[in-house]
Design a protein around this motif. Sequence first.
Motif, PDB file in Angstrom:
ATOM      1  N   THR A   1      44.894 -18.465 -22.837  1.00 18.76           N
ATOM      2  CA  THR A   1      45.984 -18.674 -23.789  1.00 18.76           C
ATOM      3  C   THR A   1      46.789 -17.396 -23.956  1.00 18.76           C
ATOM      4  OG1 THR A   1      44.704 -20.341 -24.991  1.00 18.76           O
ATOM      5  CG2 THR A   1      46.572 -19.355 -26.143  1.00 18.76           C
TER       6      THR A   1
ATOM      7  N   LEU B   1      47.833 -21.446 -20.120  1.00 16.22           N
ATOM      8  CA  LEU B   1      48.383 -21.344 -18.771  1.00 16.22           C
ATOM      9  C   LEU B   1      47.623 -22.225 -17.791  1.00 16.22           C
ATOM     10  CD1 LEU B   1      48.817 -17.472 -18.801  1.00 16.22           C
ATOM     11  CD2 LEU B   1      50.558 -19.206 -19.269  1.00 16.22           C
ATOM     12  N   THR B   2      48.340 -22.848 -16.878  1.00 20.45           N
ATOM     13  CA  THR B   2      47.712 -23.762 -15.923  1.00 20.45           C
ATOM     14  C   THR B   2      47.589 -23.113 -14.548  1.00 20.45           C
ATOM     15  OG1 THR B   2      49.875 -24.708 -15.363  1.00 20.45           O
ATOM     16  CG2 THR B   2      48.621 -25.759 -17.132  1.00 20.45           C
TER      17      THR B   2
ATOM     18  N   THR C   1      56.737 -23.938 -22.745  1.00 23.54           N
ATOM     19  CA  THR C   1      55.773 -24.835 -22.111  1.00 23.54           C
ATOM     20  C   THR C   1      55.124 -24.147 -20.914  1.00 23.54           C
ATOM     21  OG1 THR C   1      57.521 -25.831 -20.759  1.00 23.54           O
ATOM     22  CG2 THR C   1      56.938 -26.959 -22.807  1.00 23.54           C
ATOM     23  N   ALA C   2      53.907 -24.582 -20.603  1.00 19.10           N
ATOM     24  CA  ALA C   2      53.235 -24.098 -19.397  1.00 19.10           C
ATOM     25  C   ALA C   2      53.815 -24.816 -18.191  1.00 19.10           C
ATOM     26  CB  ALA C   2      51.740 -24.354 -19.496  1.00 19.10           C
TER      27      ALA C   2
ATOM     28  N   ALA D   1      53.774 -24.916 -13.546  1.00 21.91           N
ATOM     29  CA  ALA D   1      52.870 -24.794 -12.415  1.00 21.91           C
ATOM     30  C   ALA D   1      52.709 -23.344 -11.976  1.00 21.91           C
ATOM     31  CB  ALA D   1      53.388 -25.640 -11.252  1.00 21.91           C
TER      32      ALA D   1
ATOM     33  N   SER E   1      45.127 -18.001 -15.340  1.00 19.05           N
ATOM     34  CA  SER E   1      45.065 -19.462 -15.385  1.00 19.05           C
ATOM     35  C   SER E   1      43.913 -19.922 -16.283  1.00 19.05           C
ATOM     36  CB  SER E   1      44.872 -20.019 -13.976  1.00 19.05           C
ATOM     37  OG  SER E   1      44.776 -21.431 -14.012  1.00 19.05           O
ATOM     38  N   GLY E   2      44.218 -20.856 -17.177  1.00 24.00           N
ATOM     39  CA  GLY E   2      43.232 -21.385 -18.102  1.00 24.00           C
ATOM     40  C   GLY E   2      43.124 -20.622 -19.410  1.00 24.00           C
TER      41      GLY E   2
ATOM     42  N   THR F   1      50.644 -20.904 -12.761  1.00 21.45           N
ATOM     43  CA  THR F   1      50.468 -19.887 -13.811  1.00 21.45           C
ATOM     44  C   THR F   1      51.804 -19.263 -14.211  1.00 21.45           C
ATOM     45  OG1 THR F   1      48.437 -19.335 -12.592  1.00 21.45           O
ATOM     46  CG2 THR F   1      48.905 -18.059 -14.569  1.00 21.45           C
TER      47      THR F   1
END
Length: 213
Positions: free
Chosen positions: A186, A212-213, A122-123, A125, A183-184, A127
């Motif tokens: 895949t 990725l967040t 799972t992603a 916080a 970040s953002g 990144t």
Amino acid sequence: MGTYNKGILGAFSGKVGPVVGASWRGKDVLRSLPRKGNRVATETQLLQRLKFSTATEFINSVQPIISKYYGTDNTDKTRRNQAMSYFMKEALLYVAPNFQLIYNKVQIGKGDLLGIQNPTLTAAAATSIDITWTNNSGQGQALATDKLVIAVYEPTTKTTTYSLNAGERADGTTNLILPAYLSGLTAQVWVLFASADDKLYATSMYLGNVVLT
């Protein structure tokens, strides 16, 4: 290429006439110089070169993992060459005009140790990614102290991030921080377990991709 025994003058390296002396995997060898040619490469040859360069680029990015955990030293092929042979046959697909990695066939390690069981990806916080698994210590040769090895690849930036020790088998969970500029995007993720002394290791498992967040 031929091997030779050291005589009274010992081994030599470098070029002497049309012959080159060198050391390869602990053996003294002789090679003839390649002949120069002016033939134009065929389309098939160009594709093979492109395929080779694509495999080389990825293998270079995970070389510290490949050099420890891919195959065995008890062959005429280096670990890198064993990985290259596999990639060329199994892990690349041509989608004009380039070759692409077949992510679920990519291997960053190949061995006999019991691998990861019931993994989740799972992603998280900042990144980062979270990976969880079931502690299967005691099954086969699996030990609680086995190290988790992770490789993460983001194809648009061709960024590879890895850890040779992201936690132990007994932990059941780990978090890996990745570069913030991803970040953002895949990322593709592979893992394997290796014993604390690196003598045993598992065949890697592809965990899938994560945004990725």
